[in-house]
Design an enzyme around this catalytic site. Structure first.
Site, PDB file in Angstrom:
ATOM      1  N   SER A 238       0.951  -1.282   0.177  1.00 20.22           N
ATOM      2  CA  SER A 238      -0.075  -0.194   0.061  1.00 20.22           C
ATOM      3  C   SER A 238       0.738   0.969  -0.039  1.00 20.22           C
ATOM      4  O   SER A 238       1.977   1.146   0.247  1.00 20.22           O
ATOM      5  CB  SER A 238      -1.072  -0.030   1.356  1.00 20.22           C
ATOM      6  OG  SER A 238       0.012   0.257   2.475  1.00 20.22           O
TER       7      SER A 238
ATOM      8  N   ASP B  61      -1.193  -1.947  -4.092  1.00 21.10           N
ATOM      9  CA  ASP B  61      -2.473  -1.905  -3.536  1.00 21.10           C
ATOM     10  C   ASP B  61      -3.009  -0.376  -3.401  1.00 21.10           C
ATOM     11  O   ASP B  61      -2.646   0.476  -2.762  1.00 21.10           O
ATOM     12  CB  ASP B  61      -2.487  -2.719  -2.121  1.00 21.10           C
ATOM     13  CG  ASP B  61      -3.939  -2.821  -1.516  1.00 21.10           C
ATOM     14  OD1 ASP B  61      -5.149  -2.944  -2.277  1.00 21.10           O
ATOM     15  OD2 ASP B  61      -4.083  -2.835  -0.324  1.00 21.10           O
TER      16      ASP B  61
ATOM     17  N   HIS C 253     -12.898  -2.738   5.001  1.00 23.35           N
ATOM     18  CA  HIS C 253     -11.626  -2.630   5.460  1.00 23.35           C
ATOM     19  C   HIS C 253     -11.713  -2.629   6.777  1.00 23.35           C
ATOM     20  O   HIS C 253     -12.410  -2.298   7.630  1.00 23.35           O
ATOM     21  CB  HIS C 253     -10.404  -1.658   4.858  1.00 23.35           C
ATOM     22  CG  HIS C 253     -10.570  -1.535   3.463  1.00 23.35           C
ATOM     23  ND1 HIS C 253     -10.814  -0.738   2.725  1.00 23.35           N
ATOM     24  CD2 HIS C 253      -9.656  -2.703   2.781  1.00 23.35           C
ATOM     25  CE1 HIS C 253     -10.551  -1.044   1.185  1.00 23.35           C
ATOM     26  NE2 HIS C 253      -9.744  -2.118   1.553  1.00 23.35           N
TER      27      HIS C 253
ATOM     28  N   LYS D  51     -16.068  -5.034  10.684  1.00 21.17           N
ATOM     29  CA  LYS D  51     -16.789  -4.812   9.274  1.00 21.17           C
ATOM     30  C   LYS D  51     -18.351  -5.133   9.607  1.00 21.17           C
ATOM     31  O   LYS D  51     -19.061  -4.402   8.576  1.00 21.17           O
ATOM     32  CB  LYS D  51     -16.273  -6.166   8.656  1.00 21.17           C
ATOM     33  CG  LYS D  51     -14.710  -6.351   8.284  1.00 21.17           C
ATOM     34  CD  LYS D  51     -14.406  -7.608   7.567  1.00 21.17           C
ATOM     35  CE  LYS D  51     -13.086  -7.587   7.310  1.00 21.17           C
ATOM     36  NZ  LYS D  51     -12.304  -6.439   6.926  1.00 21.17           N
TER      37      LYS D  51
ATOM     38  N   GLY E  43     -11.186  -5.839   1.663  1.00 21.51           N
ATOM     39  CA  GLY E  43     -11.827  -6.129   3.069  1.00 21.51           C
ATOM     40  C   GLY E  43     -12.311  -7.372   3.368  1.00 21.51           C
ATOM     41  O   GLY E  43     -13.418  -7.716   4.112  1.00 21.51           O
TER      42      GLY E  43
ATOM     43  N   SER F 288     -10.410  -9.941   5.254  1.00 23.76           N
ATOM     44  CA  SER F 288     -10.308 -10.476   6.483  1.00 23.76           C
ATOM     45  C   SER F 288     -11.459 -11.065   7.269  1.00 23.76           C
ATOM     46  O   SER F 288     -12.361 -10.486   7.487  1.00 23.76           O
ATOM     47  CB  SER F 288      -9.522  -9.679   7.475  1.00 23.76           C
ATOM     48  OG  SER F 288      -8.095  -9.747   6.870  1.00 23.76           O
TER      49      SER F 288
ATOM     50  N   ARG G 182      -2.233  -8.232  10.825  1.00 23.90           N
ATOM     51  CA  ARG G 182      -1.873  -7.189  11.883  1.00 23.90           C
ATOM     52  C   ARG G 182      -2.504  -8.005  13.225  1.00 23.90           C
ATOM     53  O   ARG G 182      -1.631  -7.700  14.203  1.00 23.90           O
ATOM     54  CB  ARG G 182      -2.872  -6.071  11.603  1.00 23.90           C
ATOM     55  CG  ARG G 182      -2.526  -5.290  10.444  1.00 23.90           C
ATOM     56  CD  ARG G 182      -3.184  -4.116  10.220  1.00 23.90           C
ATOM     57  NE  ARG G 182      -2.971  -3.245   8.872  1.00 23.90           N
ATOM     58  CZ  ARG G 182      -2.869  -2.136   8.762  1.00 23.90           C
ATOM     59  NH1 ARG G 182      -3.699  -1.299   9.630  1.00 23.90           N
ATOM     60  NH2 ARG G 182      -2.563  -1.582   7.552  1.00 23.90           N
TER      61      ARG G 182
HETATM   62  P1  13P Z   1      -8.674  -6.191   5.317  1.00 20.77           P
HETATM   63  O1  13P Z   1      -8.668  -5.011   6.145  1.00 20.77           O
HETATM   64  O2  13P Z   1      -9.936  -6.978   5.872  1.00 20.77           O
HETATM   65  O3  13P Z   1      -7.787  -7.350   5.757  1.00 20.77           O
HETATM   66  O4  13P Z   1      -8.506  -6.141   3.948  1.00 20.77           O
HETATM   67  C1  13P Z   1      -7.376  -5.832   3.239  1.00 20.77           C
HETATM   68  C2  13P Z   1      -7.452  -4.897   2.084  1.00 20.77           C
HETATM   69  O5  13P Z   1      -8.498  -4.956   1.367  1.00 20.77           O
HETATM   70  C3  13P Z   1      -6.320  -4.347   1.378  1.00 20.77           C
HETATM   71  O6  13P Z   1      -6.547  -3.791   0.002  1.00 20.77           O
HETATM   72  O1  G3H Z   2      -6.596  -1.501   2.203  1.00 23.37           O
HETATM   73  C1  G3H Z   2      -5.859  -1.159   2.828  1.00 23.37           C
HETATM   74  C2  G3H Z   2      -4.744  -2.140   3.507  1.00 23.37           C
HETATM   75  O2  G3H Z   2      -5.163  -2.708   4.759  1.00 23.37           O
HETATM   76  C3  G3H Z   2      -3.760  -1.290   3.616  1.00 23.37           C
HETATM   77  O3  G3H Z   2      -3.621  -0.546   4.866  1.00 23.37           O
HETATM   78  O4  G3H Z   2      -2.819   1.744   4.000  1.00 23.37           O
HETATM   79  O5  G3H Z   2      -2.559   1.158   6.272  1.00 23.37           O
HETATM   80  O6  G3H Z   2      -1.110   0.205   4.834  1.00 23.37           O
HETATM   81  P1  G3H Z   2      -2.374   0.775   5.160  1.00 23.37           P
HETATM   82 ZN    ZN Z   3      -8.358  -2.753  -0.016  1.00 20.84          ZN
END
Ligand code: 13P
Ligand code: G3H
Ligand code: ZN
Length: 309
Positions: A49, A82, A180, A184, A213, A215, A261
């Site tokens: 990211s 990402d 995310h 959720k 999103g 997880s 995380r």
């Molecule tokens: P989570 O926060 O559900 O792990 O999603 C991560 C994500 O979509 C990163 O682009």
């Molecule tokens: O979709 C977002 C990811 O969880 C990345 O998060 O921008 O804090 O690295 P971050």
């Molecule tokens: Zn994402």
């Protein structure tokens, strides 16, 4: 081996499983993921990211991922950006070793999203890099901020068809009920995804779909965090059965960051609490790495991606 996602996605769609796309920020995360993939014989998407680039630095991250590809030559590794916010960050990544980028124009009006995404696609394709676009806005509760839920933000299938046709993107992130972060769904609400919409989109766009999103907010991690002094309450994620099911409806990439995380935080909290006299940081970081590996192996099974090299 570094690769693009084209062939990996084609196989995933045909055999109805999904690839794990894991967010990476440091050495231990990458090592944990790669060991998990080696144990399960699974291809992988390592995604970075803007926040990760800011934290670790683009060069460190690139070298770590190139190192992973060298150390694990049998594992196909997609090096992916990402949530690329604008053309400039996508261009920088395309010019510097990424094999795949996401341009996230979902916050823009439809026509502007098309224009921006097409600009990235044209630049990326000329250099052999593939592009993920996004249409629709993820909903839910994140960091105590409740984003109003409603049909409006879900991806519209007809718009998706037009978007894909006009931009030429290789894959599409869709909003079907995920969000995310660790919050959720409210605790009392049944966690449900709109698979009917997902299938309709898939039939119309005929390219792989991406679930952001995604997880599951693994409750063992949450319990361990809270047992060792943390405070992660009322968190709820996407049920694992829904993740497994998603690939039946055209999803070929599933994004996971929050579970990494949570797993690392749980392992580090436990390790630090149980070894109060220790100040060798390799101990908590090593425990975190082991937690990532175990979690990734579990995810690969849920995704149906084991043995798919
Ligand atoms: P989570 O926060 O559900 O792990 O999603 C991560 C994500 O979509 C990163 O682009
Ligand atoms: O979709 C977002 C990811 O969880 C990345 O998060 O921008 O804090 O690295 P971050
Ligand atoms: Zn994402």
């Amino acid at each position: 081996m570094l690769t693009t996602s084209t062939e990996l996605f084609a196989k995933a769609l045909a055999e109805k499983y999904a690839l794990g796309a894991f967010n990476v920020n440091n050495l231990e995360i990458i090592q944990g993921i790669m060991e998990g993939c080696r144990a399960k014989n699974a291809p992988v998407i390592l995604q970075v990211s803007a926040g990760a680039r800011q934290y670790a630095g683009p060069v460190f991250l690139r070298k770590l991922i190139e190192g992973a590809a060298e150390i694990y030559p049998e594992i196909p590794v997609v090096f992916h950006l990402d949530h690329g916010e604008d053309f400039e960050i996508c261009k920088d990544c395309i010019d510097n070793g990424f094999t795949s980028v996401m341009i996230d124009g979902s916050k823009h009006p439809f026509e502007e999203n098309i224009e921006l995404t097409k600009k990235v696609v044209d630049y990326a394709h000329a250099k052999g890099v593939v592009v993920e676009g996004e249409l629709g806005k993820l909903e839910g509760i994140e960091d105590d901020v409740k984003v109003a839920s409603g049909e409006g933000s879900y991806t519209d299938p007809d718009q998706a068809a037009e978007f894909v046709e006009k931009t030429g993107v290789d894959s599409l992130a869709v909003a079907i009920g995920t969000s995310h972060g660790a919050y959720k769904f409210p605790p009392e609400v049944e966690a449900k995804l709109d698979f009917e919409r997902c299938q309709k989109i898939s039939e119309l766009v005929k390219i792989p779909l991406v679930l952001h999103g995604a997880s599951s907010v693994l409750q063992d991690f949450v319990a361990e965090i809270n047992e060792f002094g943390g405070k992660v309450e009322n968190s709820k994620g996407v049920p694992e059965e829904a993740i497994t099911e998603a690939s039946k409806y055209g999803v070929a990439k599933v994004n996971i960051d929050t579970d990494i995380r949570l797993g690392m935080t749980a392992a580090m909290r436990k390790n630090l609490a149980e070894m109060p006299d220790n100040f060798d940081v390799r101990k908590p970081l090593g425990a975190a790495r082991d937690a990532v590996q175990k979690m990734v192996e579990h995810k690969i099974d849920i995704l149906g991606c084991a043995g798919k090299i």
